[in-house]
Motif scaffolding. Structure first.
Motif, PDB file in Angstrom:
ATOM      1  N   GLN A 201       0.825  -1.208   0.000  1.00 31.82           N
ATOM      2  CA  GLN A 201       0.000   0.000   0.000  1.00 31.82           C
ATOM      3  C   GLN A 201       0.857   1.255   0.000  1.00 31.82           C
ATOM      4  OE1 GLN A 201      -2.738  -0.251   3.290  1.00 31.82           O
ATOM      5  NE2 GLN A 201      -3.510  -2.242   2.654  1.00 31.82           N
TER       6      GLN A 201
ATOM      7  N   TYR B 174      -4.170  -1.842  -6.483  1.00 35.31           N
ATOM      8  CA  TYR B 174      -4.221  -0.758  -5.505  1.00 35.31           C
ATOM      9  C   TYR B 174      -3.769   0.558  -6.125  1.00 35.31           C
ATOM     10  CZ  TYR B 174      -4.231   1.109  -0.745  1.00 35.31           C
ATOM     11  OH  TYR B 174      -4.524   1.827   0.385  1.00 35.31           O
TER      12      TYR B 174
ATOM     13  N   LEU C 129     -11.473  -3.696  -4.276  1.00 32.46           N
ATOM     14  CA  LEU C 129     -11.183  -2.319  -3.900  1.00 32.46           C
ATOM     15  C   LEU C 129     -12.166  -1.348  -4.543  1.00 32.46           C
ATOM     16  CD1 LEU C 129      -7.295  -2.460  -4.254  1.00 32.46           C
ATOM     17  CD2 LEU C 129      -8.581  -2.402  -2.115  1.00 32.46           C
TER      18      LEU C 129
ATOM     19  N   CYS D 282      -8.614  -8.250  -6.596  1.00 32.08           N
ATOM     20  CA  CYS D 282      -8.317  -7.106  -5.733  1.00 32.08           C
ATOM     21  C   CYS D 282      -8.865  -5.815  -6.325  1.00 32.08           C
ATOM     22  CB  CYS D 282      -6.811  -6.995  -5.510  1.00 32.08           C
ATOM     23  SG  CYS D 282      -6.102  -8.351  -4.550  1.00 32.08           S
TER      24      CYS D 282
ATOM     25  N   TYR E  13      -1.832  -7.371  -6.590  1.00 35.89           N
ATOM     26  CA  TYR E  13      -2.457  -6.449  -5.644  1.00 35.89           C
ATOM     27  C   TYR E  13      -1.889  -5.041  -5.807  1.00 35.89           C
ATOM     28  CZ  TYR E  13      -3.562  -4.196  -1.211  1.00 35.89           C
ATOM     29  OH  TYR E  13      -3.988  -3.317  -0.255  1.00 35.89           O
TER      30      TYR E  13
END
Length: 1316
Positions: free
Chosen positions: A1142, A1198, A1263, A1259, A1194
């Motif tokens: 992240q 993200y 999200l 993902c 991911y």
């Protein structure tokens, strides 16, 4: 209500009831009776389940043949699907509920049927009768009218059936328990009274009373059972998402039940059932998705951004808020102006990060304050130079951030849930903060906790007095309160009270002035410390604004004090504005000058008002009698005021503050009439001001015209001539057309709730502004574009423009002959000499063409071509060329615009031979060139960028002829405030010319200017350090890599040179330096000052995106190999890995979005990511394990969500923000999701690892529905269903349903079909 019979209902009714009667007489069981009824239907050729049969049975039950046998028959018919359960229940609902008081037995049987069949009716089999059933259900329950559905399909019918049934049952309970009235209250009570008039025996009355009480409770039990069903929760959630106002009606009913639960014995007896009902509704509102895959579940549905998770990786606790720091630091770049207010951008960024970080409002607002405090302490710009300084940073902290918080606190885009008590509050991770009180409470809590950041709260030296005054004002208020002074006049002077303040006192003062908090903040513990005295403390003195409010005239001493003291209240600003509009000529001039003084730069509590007032003063009102003689020239009488305002706001700090408030379009619209009018006048004595000898037509026009040109890159070719990657910039530049479009689009938009009081100055113009309304300006605008795009034709004596050009040439040549044809170095004289005009313009004024400025500007390109050609062929020396150009500027300062535009175009064409800067013909940079290059290389090396020498060694410094002429001209300019309006255009033009020139010229220009202005040395070196990034891709890649390393820490291999600081301080620096731009320069700071000059958008996208994936791969390797001790437990290691990804993605998204904005994000979605997924990556990450592949997927997901959220917003945005940023969102997301859906279906062959692809899709969708559900509503239904089918194939059924839920009302049918 009665429902019309379908077809020949009377005949069917008679035949069915006759058959049923015969079966009853024979003693047949309910099943055989149902068979007889079905035979009657089939004999008429009708299908099953049958609409007409349901009408017959229900119409007889209500209440002509209300017998137990007929209820049993209906039960059997529903069980056997002779009639549709949903249809039968829909027909019963309005009839039975309306008469439930008179027919409690029927109501009890209705509840039993609802309890038995409501959940089994959550589907309607496809067939001949389905459309008729849906229409009948709609007619019976009036679904279309109640819920505003235009076309009722099976999905809407089933979803709304569940919603209306639960709502009706709760309504009945509320009324039957003696609480508030309901929709069916009147009819039921009236029928009950009629029924009670009948003579019933006492035992029957007791039984009916028992039924009334038990039915009220049973209705709640049935509603609880229905809502507990998984499919029913999904359907309720569909209503919650797509019809929030209707769902709020249900919540209000539940609130009524909850508030009366303790008062009602009936409700208290089923308290456990009510708790379950409340929990079911709450789960329907906030359904959390679960992923069966442990790792994917931890990634696709991350928890809140906690301080511990942030600390587990290198960037530190503030990593998840780095976009705020990056935006604020970028906004301090004075070379770029903005057409939208920083308040708008900061508001959307704040709301976006609060959602993505799942943070409380206290944490969110605290992050804003801390980032702004760091910005003030991080004044990295050199102390000398034409760049914004501390004032712009203080504006961000004390004006823009409070205004953004005010917008967030008052924001009503998200409809608050009207239920505030515990059973129905949606409270995980601070999401309860969607209401006004919670956001304001979070603000107050964030302010109270700022005291722990003592290092950041230390005020800069120039702000110490203001901080002390704010603290002293609070101390006086507290003292007055304790003394019992009810008036508590904080302005009252008490020299015995002194206090030492810091930045917190200024922040609180700014919040109080905007009604974000009240003066109770003065009583916070530790806010006012009576013993806090020091030698630097100053007594709280009465402001000169108080004297002005009392009616004192604007004399010299008061005027000076008002100019040096910022206003503190809107009342003071408004009165000064009235003087500027309605006072005498002297008062108008004084008031305008005062408003452009300290109140504009440092009047933080009222700055947004002062900014609008100053811009409004640029548009003087027309006389009331426009037909009076001379009314058309009314602007001549305003020349002194206009001149004072234009010169006062031409400083770089003021221009930048206007840009931060998004006033550039309004400034452009205000300047265009001034340019058109004054540029059309001849500079005659009759046009001089009666009160000022220095205000002339040429002066006012030049200042207004050059100010207008500063607002966009007028010397650049039209955007369509620049292709990104082939000479075009990463970010689209402002143009005059775009500024006017922005201005006109704001006319009907009221997006500033913080200026409600400013009705006087906030009113938009009544008419839009178009360039066609200004023919002279329009003619120059298109001529300028034509000159940039192509070369000019030669002079012709017959053309009037060419004739004027010949006159100007004659004027220049006459001056040259007076000065002599000396081919010397114009920079060889002393600094004082070259600061003066090289000629005396008064002695030959009669030779100058006294024509309107527009006519002169029209002829100048031909003049410039002639003199440049003459110099190239040796007919004109370099000194004569420089002297002639300088004389032209002295005659008409606005001519610098034509000079810059023409020379820039010629430099870009590359057709002029370079000239040697040998110190004889042209000024020589040799004395400082080598040291300049050494310092540039040293700065670049400190950020990990290594380049070759900027200029080939052994060769004399050379520049193309137009570049040499332009530089030689600019170094003759004076350096004082009177020519700020010229320097504002010249500085950026020089840098742009050097950037666009194939010849390495920036260091030469820097060396020449460093010789002229030694105090600007640091600024010049830093400016020159940016030049390599406009042409060398490798330098860009090295800088971006250094940004990642400085923020995240050293890489696994340990080859990094930047390990001292990490996080925000490592990326952007920590505290201000007394040495300006001396080493070390943080990599992030240099990136933010150069990223607008990156030319290859695809390259920048790929570098940043691949670095994010590379860091994800490194994190996976660390996790797989065991890593530190904290990573050895399974869940902790997953959380640490996810937190690290992240942080990496957040940094990557911040750097990418700030460099190219909407254009870069569009390329990322449409080109960069699809290309990466289609290509193989084995050569780069060979041997990557499954964890690495999943983390890479991911990281991609993200980062894409973050990039889109940062530029588009993750929800509904303001009209202004949407017009600039969010308008492309639906199209870009649609294209990308079509690609993903095609790949999921197998129509596109991917080159990446299957685990990476599956992780990315899962993902990204997870999200998307969690953080940006508003994006899904614009996608095509076909695309959504393809994605959902693919997810179901991966056993991600919950995720598939959640995706369909967000598809809008048109997705209801698909959701119902899936749930069936």
């Amino acid at each position: 209500m009665e429902v019309a019979e379908v077809g020949d209902g009377t005949d069917l009714d008679r035949r069915v009831m006759a058959a049923v009667k015969a079966a009853e007489d024979r003693g047949d069981p309910p099943l055989l009776r149902a068979v007889e009824a079905a035979r009657c239907v089939q004999e008429r050729g009708l299908g099953l389940p049958n609409v007409e049969l349901a009408h017959v049975l229900v119409s007889n039950l209500c209440f002509a043949n209300n017998t137990p046998e007929l209820w049993k028959l209906l039960d059997q018919a529903m069980a056997s699907r002779l009639v549709s359960p949903i249809h039968a229940l829909a027909l019963l609902t309005p009839r039975v509920i309306l008469h439930r008081q008179a027919q409690p037995e029927a109501y009890r049987l209705y509840l039993e049927l609802m309890n038995r069949y409501a959940l089994s009716s959550l589907s309607v089999e496809a067939g001949f009768c389905r459309d008729k059933i849906i229409k009948s259900v709609d007619d019976a329950l009036r679904l279309s009218d109640t819920y505003g559905v235009q076309e009722m399909d099976v999905g809407h019918a089933i979803v709304l059936f569940i919603m209306i049934v639960i709502t009706n049952l709760i309504d009945c309970t509320i009324e039957d328990c003696g609480l508030l009235g309901s929709a069916y209250a009147n009819g039921g009570n009236q029928l009950m009274e009629i029924d009670m008039t009948t003579n019933l025996n006492e035992r029957r009355n007791e039984h009916r009373e028992y039924l009334h009480q038990s039915n009220a409770l049973m209705a709640v039990e049935v509603a609880e059972k229905i809502s507990s069903n998984r499919r029913a929760k999904v359907f309720l959630r569909l209503v919650y998402i797509n019809m929030p106002e209707k769902f709020n009606g249900l919540l209000q009913r539940l609130q009524t039940v909850e508030s009366n639960r303790s008062k009602s014995d009936k409700l208290s007896s089923i308290s456990n059932v009510l708790d379950k009902l409340f929990m079911n509704i709450k789960k329907a509102m906030s359904r959390e998705l679960q992923n069966k895959h442990q790792l994917l579940g931890a990634l696709a549905y991350p928890g809140p951004c906690s301080l511990n998770s942030c600390n587990s990786f290198g960037a530190g606790r503030d990593a998840c808020w780095i976009p705020v720091d990056v935006f604020m630091e970028t906004a301090m770049d004075g070379k770029h102006l903005y057409a939208i207010s920083s308040v708008e951008v900061l508001t959307e960024l704040t709301k976006t990060l609060q959602v993505i970080n799942q943070a409380s409002w206290q944490a969110t607002f605290q992050a804003l304050w801390v980032s702004a405090l760091r910005l003030v302490q991080r004044d990295r710009e050199p102390q000398e130079g034409p760049v914004p300084h501390l004032d712009a940073r203080l504006c961000m902290l004390l004006s823009l951030v409070p205004l953004a918080i005010l917008s967030v606190v008052k924001d009503d885009h998200d409809t608050p849930i009207p239920v505030s008590n515990s059973p129905l509050r949606s409270s995980p991770h601070g999401h309860e903060g969607n209401n006004f009180a919670s956001r304001r409470h979070g603000l107050i809590s964030s302010l109270k906790t700022l005291g722990q950041f003592s290092a950041l709260l230390s005020p800069p030296p120039s702000v110490v007095n203001a901080a002390n005054n704010a603290a002293t004002k609070a101390a006086i208020f507290v003292s007055n309160f304790k003394a019992g002074n009810n008036n508590q006049n904080v302005g009252r002077n008490d020299t015995s009270i002194k206090a030492v303040g810091n930045m917190l006192h200024l922040i609180v003062d700014a919040c109080i002035s905007r009604n974000l908090i009240d003066t109770s903040a003065y009583f916070w513990p530790g806010y006012v410390v009576p013993s806090a005295l020091s030698k630097d403390s100053t007594s709280f003195q009465d402001s000169p604004w108080s004297t002005f409010l009392e009616g004192a005239p604007l004399t010299g001493s008061l005027k000076s004090s008002l100019m040096m003291t910022p206003a503190s209240s809107f009342v003071e600003v408004e009165k000064m504005y009235n003087v500027a509009v309605n006072g005498s000529e002297e008062e108008k001039l004084a008031a305008a000058t005062i408003l452009c003084g300290a109140s504009l730069l440092r009047g933080w509590n009222v700055q947004e008002h002062v900014v609008r007032i100053v811009v409004k003063l640029l548009s003087p009102p027309m006389p009331s009698d426009s037909s009076a003689p001379g009314a058309g020239n009314y602007l001549i009488g305003h020349m002194p005021v206009l001149s004072a305002i234009l010169f006062a706001i031409s400083g770089v700090d003021v221009v930048h503050i206007l840009s931060l408030y998004g006033m550039v379009p309004e400034v452009a619209a205000a300047l265009m009439p001034l340019c058109e009018f004054f540029g059309s006048l001849s500079p005659l004595s009759s046009h001089r001001s009666s009160t000022s000898e220095e205000s002339s037509v040429y002066t006012v026009f030049s200042c207004a015209f050059l100010f207008l040109l500063r607002l966009w890159k007028f010397y650049k070719p039209p955007q369509e001539h620049c292709i990104a990657g082939r000479g075009g910039p990463v970010r689209l530049e402002l143009t005059l057309d775009y500024l006017l479009l922005m201005h006109n689009s704001r006319l009907g938009v009221q997006n500033s709730p913080d200026v409600d009081r400013l009705s006087l100055t906030n009113a938009p113009p009544s008419q839009p502004v178009y360039i066609d309304s200004f023919p002279r300006l329009r003619a120059w605008y298109f001529q300028n574009q034509a000159c940039i795009a192509s070369t000019l034709s030669g002079l012709s004596s017959k053309n009037p423009v060419h004739q004027l050009a010949n006159k100007i040439l004659s004027m220049i040549c006459r001056k040259m002959s007076k000065c002599g044809s000396v081919s010397g170095n114009p920079s060889s004289n002393s600094s004082s000499n070259i600061s003066e005009s090289p000629v005396n313009s008064t002695e030959d004024s009669f030779q100058r063409p006294m024509l309107p400025a527009w006519e002169i500007l029209e002829a100048l390109p031909f003049v410039l071509e002639a003199v440049l050609t003459a110099c190239a062929h040796g007919r004109l020396s370099s000194r004569e060329l420089t002297t002639g150009l300088r004389d032209l500027m002295d005659f008409l300062p606005a001519s610098i615009a034509a000079i810059i535009s023409y020379f820039s175009a010629e430099i870009t064409r590359g057709i002029w031979k370079p000239v040697s800067l040998n110190g004889t013909d042209w000024p020589s940079p040799s004395p400082t060139l080598l040291s300049m290059e050494s310092e540039i290389k040293e700065i670049l090396a400190s950020v990990g960028v290594h380049i070759n020498s900027c200029y080939p060694r052994g060769m004399p410094p050379m520049l193309p002829l137009p570049m040499a002429a332009l530089v030689s001209l600019t170094i003759t300019l004076k350096l004082d405030k009177s020519v700020d309006y010229i320097h504002g255009v010249v500085g950026q033009a020089l840098e742009n010319c050097a950037t666009g020139c194939t010849w390495p010229s920036m260091s030469i220009i820097g060396a020449l200017w460093a010789q002229k202005v030694r105090r600007w040395h640091d600024f010049i070196v830093l400016s020159c350090s940016r030049s390599p990034f406009s042409r060398e891709k490798e330098a860009v890649a090295q800088l971006i890599r250094s940004c990642f390393t400085s923020f995240l820490g050293p890489s696994v291999s340990g080859d990094s040179h930047i390990i001292a600081n990490r996080g925000v301080n490592g990326l952007l620096g920590q505290f201000m330096s007394d040495e300006g731009a001396r080493l070390p320069v943080p990599p992030g700071f240099l990136y933010l000052r150069t990223c607008r000059n990156f030319h290859d958008t695809h390259f920048v996208n790929e570098v940043i995106f691949k670095l994010v994936i590379e860091w994800a791969h490194k994190l996976a390797n660390e996790w797989a190999s065991g890593g530190p001790a904290c990573l050895k437990s399974g869940r902790t290691s997953l959380a640490a890995a996810a937190s690290g990804v992240q942080q990496v993605a957040t940094l990557g998204a911040s750097l990418l979005c700030i460099a190219g904005g909407v254009q870069m994000v569009q390329i990322l979605y449409e080109e960069t990511l699809p290309t990466l997924l289609l290509s193989t990556s084995e050569e780069k990450f060979g041997g990557a394990g499954p964890v690495s592949n999943i983390l890479q997927g991911y990281a991609m997901a993200y980062m894409l969500i973050l990039c889109g959220s940062f530029v588009w917003g993750n929800g509904n945005t303001s009209p202004t923000y949407t017009s600039v940023y969010s308008s492309r969102r639906t199209r870009v997301i649609g294209i990308h999701m079509d690609f993903v859906a095609g790949a999921v279906e197998g129509n596109i062959i991917l080159g990446c690892d299957p685990a990476t692809w599956k992780a990315y899709v899962s993902c990204f969708v997870g999200l998307l529905v969690k953080f940006a559900p508003a994006w899904v509503g614009g996608l095509k239904q076909e695309t959504l269903q393809k994605l959902a089918s693919g997810l179901r194939g991966w056993h991600e059924c919950d995720l598939a349903v959640s995706l369909l839920e967000r598809g809008g009302p048109s997705s209801m049918a698909a959701v119902v079909e899936w749930m069936s």
